[in-house]
Design a protein around this motif. Structure first.
Motif, mmCIF file in Angstrom:
data_model
loop_
_atom_site.group_PDB
_atom_site.id
_atom_site.type_symbol
_atom_site.label_atom_id
_atom_site.label_comp_id
_atom_site.label_asym_id
_atom_site.label_seq_id
_atom_site.Cartn_x
_atom_site.Cartn_y
_atom_site.Cartn_z
ATOM 1 N N ALA A 1 0.974 -1.269 0.094
ATOM 2 C CA ALA A 1 -0.055 0.040 0.069
ATOM 3 C C ALA A 1 0.719 1.196 0.056
ATOM 4 O O ALA A 1 0.541 2.271 -0.788
ATOM 5 N N GLY B 1 2.364 1.630 -3.424
ATOM 6 C CA GLY B 1 1.514 2.083 -4.459
ATOM 7 C C GLY B 1 1.222 3.638 -4.239
ATOM 8 O O GLY B 1 1.094 4.157 -5.276
ATOM 9 N N ALA C 1 -3.842 0.769 -4.370
ATOM 10 C CA ALA C 1 -2.821 0.684 -3.512
ATOM 11 C C ALA C 1 -3.608 0.646 -2.182
ATOM 12 O O ALA C 1 -3.174 0.015 -1.023
#
Length: 152
Positions: free
Chosen positions: A11, A14, A37
């Motif tokens: 995450a 991203g 993400a």
């Protein structure tokens, strides 16, 4: 614990890529990347990742999968045997009674390709080849008419 860490790292990476895309003035792509993400982070926060990890490494869960597989195999086997035999007990009993009495279903009394269709398929005419020759002559006369119409 490791799965949660990996999802959080994915995450964060991203979101970093989304920030770079936004800096390059590709806002639509940056928004889409940020949305993708945030999915792993949301799964970690809701507990789905923990549940999946507990299920994947649980012997009881895999035993349950095995029991479900056995049930599915039994259902498909009985269904295949039932189709091969021609239905349930009452249907087989009715079929035997119908066979003994000589009853036939209404649509099954006439053959699919009856004699009338075979006779119509044969050329009509006195000799065996005269009907075919007449059809060929008609075809050539049509072709000649088209050619004359176009001046050829």
């Amino acid at each position: 614990m490791i799965a949660e860490t990996v999802c959080s790292a994915v995450a964060a990476a991203g979101l970093g890529i989304a920030a770079v895309s936004a800096y390059r003035k590709r806002f639509l792509a940056a928004t889409r990347i940020a949305a993708y993400a945030l999915v792993p982070l949301g799964l970690v926060m809701t507990g789905v990742v923990e549940w999946a990890a507990d299920t994947a490494f649980s012997p009881t869960a895999w035993a349950g999968v095995g029991v479900l597989g056995a049930a599915w195999a039994l259902f498909t086997t009985t269904r295949a045997v039932e189709r091969r035999r021609g239905g349930g007990r009452q249907e087989r009993k009715a079929a035997r009674a119908a066979a003994r009495s000589g009853a036939v279903e209404p649509g099954a009394s006439a053959p699919a390709l009856g004699a009338s269709t075979r006779q119509k398929a044969r050329p009509q005419g006195g000799a065996s080849g005269s009907g075919a020759r007449a059809d060929a002559a008609d075809d050539f006369s049509d072709i000649e008419a088209i050619l004359k119409k176009h001046g050829i």
